[in-house]
Write a protein that holds these residues in place. Structure first.
Motif, PDB file in Angstrom:
ATOM      1  N   GLY A  82     -93.696  28.345 -39.027  1.00 41.58           N
ATOM      2  CA  GLY A  82     -92.460  28.701 -39.172  1.00 41.58           C
ATOM      3  C   GLY A  82     -91.788  30.155 -38.880  1.00 41.58           C
ATOM      4  N   ARG A  83     -93.111  31.102 -39.138  1.00 38.57           N
ATOM      5  CA  ARG A  83     -93.320  32.986 -39.230  1.00 38.57           C
ATOM      6  C   ARG A  83     -94.126  32.832 -38.108  1.00 38.57           C
ATOM      7  N   LEU A  84     -95.241  32.212 -37.799  1.00 38.89           N
ATOM      8  CA  LEU A  84     -95.966  32.609 -37.057  1.00 38.89           C
ATOM      9  C   LEU A  84     -96.919  31.444 -36.266  1.00 38.89           C
ATOM     10  N   ARG A  85     -97.083  31.093 -34.747  1.00 33.70           N
ATOM     11  CA  ARG A  85     -98.301  30.056 -34.720  1.00 33.70           C
ATOM     12  C   ARG A  85     -99.477  29.889 -34.729  1.00 33.70           C
ATOM     13  N   PHE A  86    -100.220  29.627 -35.910  1.00 35.17           N
ATOM     14  CA  PHE A  86    -102.092  29.904 -35.555  1.00 35.17           C
ATOM     15  C   PHE A  86    -102.848  28.351 -36.249  1.00 35.17           C
ATOM     16  N   LYS A  87    -104.050  28.463 -35.774  1.00 34.63           N
ATOM     17  CA  LYS A  87    -104.724  27.837 -35.725  1.00 34.63           C
ATOM     18  C   LYS A  87    -106.207  28.475 -36.857  1.00 34.63           C
ATOM     19  N   VAL A  88    -106.501  27.620 -37.539  1.00 30.73           N
ATOM     20  CA  VAL A  88    -107.828  27.864 -38.097  1.00 30.73           C
ATOM     21  C   VAL A  88    -109.239  26.892 -37.163  1.00 30.73           C
ATOM     22  N   ASP A  89    -110.134  27.826 -36.497  1.00 30.10           N
ATOM     23  CA  ASP A  89    -111.384  27.252 -36.143  1.00 30.10           C
ATOM     24  C   ASP A  89    -112.396  27.116 -37.153  1.00 30.10           C
ATOM     25  N   ASP A  90    -112.102  25.839 -37.418  1.00 27.96           N
ATOM     26  CA  ASP A  90    -113.694  25.934 -38.831  1.00 27.96           C
ATOM     27  C   ASP A  90    -114.219  24.657 -38.228  1.00 27.96           C
ATOM     28  N   ARG A  91    -114.620  24.709 -36.588  1.00 24.27           N
ATOM     29  CA  ARG A  91    -115.856  24.042 -35.563  1.00 24.27           C
ATOM     30  C   ARG A  91    -117.276  24.876 -36.725  1.00 24.27           C
ATOM     31  N   ASP A  92    -117.995  23.513 -36.851  1.00 31.30           N
ATOM     32  CA  ASP A  92    -118.924  23.866 -37.473  1.00 31.30           C
ATOM     33  C   ASP A  92    -120.661  23.870 -37.113  1.00 31.30           C
ATOM     34  N   ASN A  93    -120.040  23.784 -35.537  1.00 33.03           N
ATOM     35  CA  ASN A  93    -121.140  24.138 -34.703  1.00 33.03           C
ATOM     36  C   ASN A  93    -121.669  25.036 -33.744  1.00 33.03           C
ATOM     37  N   LEU A  94    -120.849  26.449 -33.810  1.00 29.53           N
ATOM     38  CA  LEU A  94    -120.459  27.029 -33.218  1.00 29.53           C
ATOM     39  C   LEU A  94    -119.997  28.441 -34.567  1.00 29.53           C
ATOM     40  N   THR A  95    -121.350  29.291 -33.729  1.00 23.23           N
ATOM     41  CA  THR A  95    -121.115  30.940 -34.081  1.00 23.23           C
ATOM     42  C   THR A  95    -120.408  31.234 -34.226  1.00 23.23           C
ATOM     43  N   PRO A  96    -119.895  32.335 -34.988  1.00 20.49           N
ATOM     44  CA  PRO A  96    -118.677  33.451 -34.819  1.00 20.49           C
ATOM     45  C   PRO A  96    -118.750  33.599 -33.859  1.00 20.49           C
ATOM     46  N   GLY A  97    -119.442  34.835 -33.638  1.00 14.11           N
ATOM     47  CA  GLY A  97    -120.283  35.248 -32.182  1.00 14.11           C
ATOM     48  C   GLY A  97    -119.510  34.341 -31.088  1.00 14.11           C
ATOM     49  N   PHE A  98    -119.552  33.117 -31.232  1.00 12.42           N
ATOM     50  CA  PHE A  98    -119.471  32.342 -29.650  1.00 12.42           C
ATOM     51  C   PHE A  98    -117.909  32.339 -29.781  1.00 12.42           C
ATOM     52  N   LYS A  99    -117.137  31.767 -30.554  1.00 15.86           N
ATOM     53  CA  LYS A  99    -116.113  31.674 -31.083  1.00 15.86           C
ATOM     54  C   LYS A  99    -115.023  33.170 -30.831  1.00 15.86           C
ATOM     55  N   PHE A 100    -115.632  34.338 -31.196  1.00 14.65           N
ATOM     56  CA  PHE A 100    -114.659  35.687 -30.840  1.00 14.65           C
ATOM     57  C   PHE A 100    -114.397  35.192 -29.433  1.00 14.65           C
ATOM     58  N   ASN A 101    -115.629  35.439 -28.266  1.00 11.56           N
ATOM     59  CA  ASN A 101    -116.003  35.107 -27.184  1.00 11.56           C
ATOM     60  C   ASN A 101    -115.300  34.508 -26.734  1.00 11.56           C
ATOM     61  N   GLU A 102    -115.102  33.340 -27.177  1.00 18.86           N
ATOM     62  CA  GLU A 102    -113.818  32.175 -26.707  1.00 18.86           C
ATOM     63  C   GLU A 102    -112.210  32.793 -26.821  1.00 18.86           C
ATOM     64  N   TRP A 103    -112.743  32.932 -28.241  1.00 16.73           N
ATOM     65  CA  TRP A 103    -111.063  33.368 -27.769  1.00 16.73           C
ATOM     66  C   TRP A 103    -110.347  34.085 -27.484  1.00 16.73           C
ATOM     67  N   GLU A 104    -110.820  35.437 -27.215  1.00 17.96           N
ATOM     68  CA  GLU A 104    -110.577  36.403 -26.659  1.00 17.96           C
ATOM     69  C   GLU A 104    -110.689  35.942 -24.909  1.00 17.96           C
ATOM     70  N   LEU A 105    -111.346  35.701 -24.346  1.00 12.76           N
ATOM     71  CA  LEU A 105    -111.271  34.159 -23.581  1.00 12.76           C
ATOM     72  C   LEU A 105    -109.745  34.077 -22.951  1.00 12.76           C
ATOM     73  N   LYS A 106    -109.128  33.082 -24.081  1.00 11.11           N
ATOM     74  CA  LYS A 106    -108.205  31.822 -23.650  1.00 11.11           C
ATOM     75  C   LYS A 106    -107.072  33.243 -24.256  1.00 11.11           C
ATOM     76  N   GLY A 107    -107.272  34.694 -23.730  1.00  9.65           N
ATOM     77  CA  GLY A 107    -106.318  35.118 -24.213  1.00  9.65           C
ATOM     78  C   GLY A 107    -105.701  35.232 -25.849  1.00  9.65           C
ATOM     79  N   VAL A 108    -105.712  34.346 -26.697  1.00  8.69           N
ATOM     80  CA  VAL A 108    -105.311  34.608 -28.050  1.00  8.69           C
ATOM     81  C   VAL A 108    -105.178  36.470 -29.210  1.00  8.69           C
ATOM     82  N   PRO A 109    -103.457  36.646 -28.646  1.00  5.57           N
ATOM     83  CA  PRO A 109    -102.910  38.120 -29.014  1.00  5.57           C
ATOM     84  C   PRO A 109    -103.671  38.477 -30.353  1.00  5.57           C
ATOM     85  N   VAL A 110    -104.475  37.848 -31.472  1.00  6.10           N
ATOM     86  CA  VAL A 110    -104.666  38.108 -32.532  1.00  6.10           C
ATOM     87  C   VAL A 110    -105.628  37.369 -33.084  1.00  6.10           C
ATOM     88  N   ARG A 111    -106.471  37.907 -33.850  1.00 12.76           N
ATOM     89  CA  ARG A 111    -107.643  36.774 -34.224  1.00 12.76           C
ATOM     90  C   ARG A 111    -108.121  37.959 -35.529  1.00 12.76           C
TER      91      ARG A 111
END
Length: 480
Positions: free
Chosen positions: A319-348
RNA sequence: CGGGGCGUGGCUCAGCCUGGUAGAGCACCGCGUUUGGGACGCGGGGGUCGUGGGUUCAAAUCCCUCCGCCCCGACCA
């Protein structure tokens, strides 16, 4: 090493735009259907947020949603002279159905004034039936010659409001209310895109309208994008479709109607206002996901501890923040950083073993791309900190866009100055020319009058083209 | 509607000029090692080369037809 998936804006702005649409997974060309796109989950999620915010405002101003048919008898389109001229060339027709040629073909709606007008004429009898305030969310089709994802596609999604009123003053008030309280408010407050509110010239107004109002935004290449329009249709459509009512004096009168719309084109405006060479940038109030959390771990034990920590720190977020936990196990953190940056999510947020120990988290803000936007903060007070950060980003994005627009705007006093100024942005100019003058300027400079701003100067000036003195100021720009 | 470009595994393309057993990178699947800014190794699956016709012993390759898509300009939310 970052992959070169996005062409820098400075290299090729058009290609950059297409790259963002593809890499942020917003949409892709439909390929098998000319000029159409498939809006993908990320893109449609943004549109759903837009719909939600707009729908609230549309309802708050007294309107209800309805749904009219996709197909319109072709003869309807022909009833309003200017309207025919404006839309006939770009309608798609259904001439055959049920295995037979249709004696009266249909067009796929390019906009619904005509079919709605037909029904309004049947529904409205008395002044007591007015005002009639309806809106519909739907798709429409216009066979465009050249298309670009979101900015101009053959099929697009929008809302179209259609209202009928007893008096000209009421229709005019409605037209302006939508412009201010629905469109400008949404685009500025939620999309963080500053707009100029104004009136279209005769040459640029909606085919069949008495007056068209609009909001105009400046893109990062200095070009203008019409972000929304609101039309006072006068009695034109009421006459063409016999939309009449009996007034208090038992006299039959034609209604005064309005129509207004914004479309998935707003997604294009969003991209070209805020995004950067790293990808999409979403303003927090619009972002379907405001905070994404990337867990970091080396083994199952760490994974468990990290996910527990995440569970704990997000405990009071509902109710205060719209959020998502990216617990996909087959991807490295670095990949996820870039992916969420590409997709424009305001805060990681990054939560790893070190954070579990130190009661900290890494916070990366999208409006400052790359490692510079990343800092480690304590878990204590995190929720409040994030809420404040999102707020700050929202305001910051708007201010940044406004500053950019101001830097790229100038008042011009001569035609030569105008020619130069439209190369890079908006040219404010006194104007007393004709539609033909406007056409000549467009031929010579590719710029058009985007609008006559509602806020006008108090002192007269000299028309940039005719040299005549006038009180009226307009904004020239090259437009999308 | 004019101008240009391109159709070959899911994607990006090489091969075509000079006809002779269809390739690469990425993606995908399996196993293992990895994981704080786009991981690596080994193994594996997957393509009637846009369509139709012609030339030829033989066509992704040469010739013709059609279809589709993309890009650039004038119109449009």
């Amino acid at each position: 090493m970052p992959k070169d998936v996005i062409t820098p804006r400075a290299t090729d702005y058009n290609q950059w735009y297409l790259d963002i649409v593809r890499e942020a997974d917003l949409a892709e060309p439909a390929e098998v259907v000319r000029g159409c796109i498939v809006v993908k989950a990320t893109g449609w999620g943004i549109w759903e947020m837009m719909q939600r915010e707009l729908d609230q405002r549309i309802k708050a101003t007294g309107h209800a949603n309805v749904q009219f048919p996709l197909l319109i008898p072709r003869s309807f389109i022909m009833k309003e002279a200017e309207h025919v001229e404006g839309f006939a060339p770009e309608v798609a027709e259904v001439t055959r159905a049920g295995g037979e040629d249709l004696s009266d073909p249909y067009v796929i709606r390019p906009t619904s004034e005509t079919i709605i007008g037909y029904f309004y004429s049947r529904w409205i009898r008395s002044y007591r039936d007015l005002p009639l305030l309806y809106n519909q969310w739907c798709n429409v089709m216009r066979w465009e010659m050249r298309t670009r994802p979101f900015l101009r596609t053959s099929e697009f999604w929008w809302q179209e409001g259609h209202t009928a009123h007893a008096t000209e003053a009421e229709a005019e008030a409605e037209t302006l209310k939508i412009l201010h309280e629905v469109y400008a408010d949404f685009v500025e407050q939620i999309m963080a895109v500053p707009v100029i509110r104004g009136l279209k010239t005769e040459k640029e107004k909606f085919p069949g309208a008495l007056r068209s109002y609009c909001i105009e935004a400046m893109m990062q290449d200095g070009r203008a994008l019409q972000a929304g329009t609101s039309h006072n249709l006068g009695q034109n459509f009421a006459r063409a479709f016999d939309i009449t009512y009996t007034d208090q004096n038992n006299t039959v009168q034609h209604c005064w109607t309005t129509s207004w719309g914004v479309s998935t084109r707003l997604i294009g405006a969003l991209i070209m206002t805020h995004s950067d060479d790293e990808g999409l940038v979403l303003p927090p109030r619009l972002a379907p996901t405001q905070v994404v959390i990337v867990p970091i771990y080396k083994n199952p034990e760490e994974r468990t501890r990290v996910l527990e920590t995440i569970e704990r720190i997000t405990g009071d977020w509902q109710g205060r923040l719209r959020f998502k936990v990216d617990d996909r196990d087959n991807l490295t953190p670095g990949f996820k950083f870039n992916e969420w940056e590409l997709k424009g999510v305001p805060v990681r947020l990054e939560v790893g073993p070190k954070d579990v120990e130190k009661n900290s988290v890494a916070v990366a803000r999208r409006d400052v791309p790359g490692r510079e936007g990343k800092s480690f903060v304590p878990q204590a007070g995190l929720t409040e900190r994030l809420v404040a950060l999102l707020d700050e980003m929202q305001t910051g994005l708007f201010r940044r866009a406004l500053t950019f627009r101001e830097q790229r705007s100038a008042t011009v006093r001569s035609y030569d100055e105008l020619k130069q100024q439209v190369e890079q942005g908006f040219a404010w100019a006194y104007w007393d020319g004709s539609a033909d003058d406007e056409r000549r300027i467009q031929e010579e400079t590719r710029a058009t009058i985007r609008c006559i701003p509602l806020e006008q100067p108090e002192t007269p000036g000299v028309c940039v083209y005719t040299g005549r003195e006038t009180m009226r100021q307009v904004v020239f720009a090259r437009a999308y």
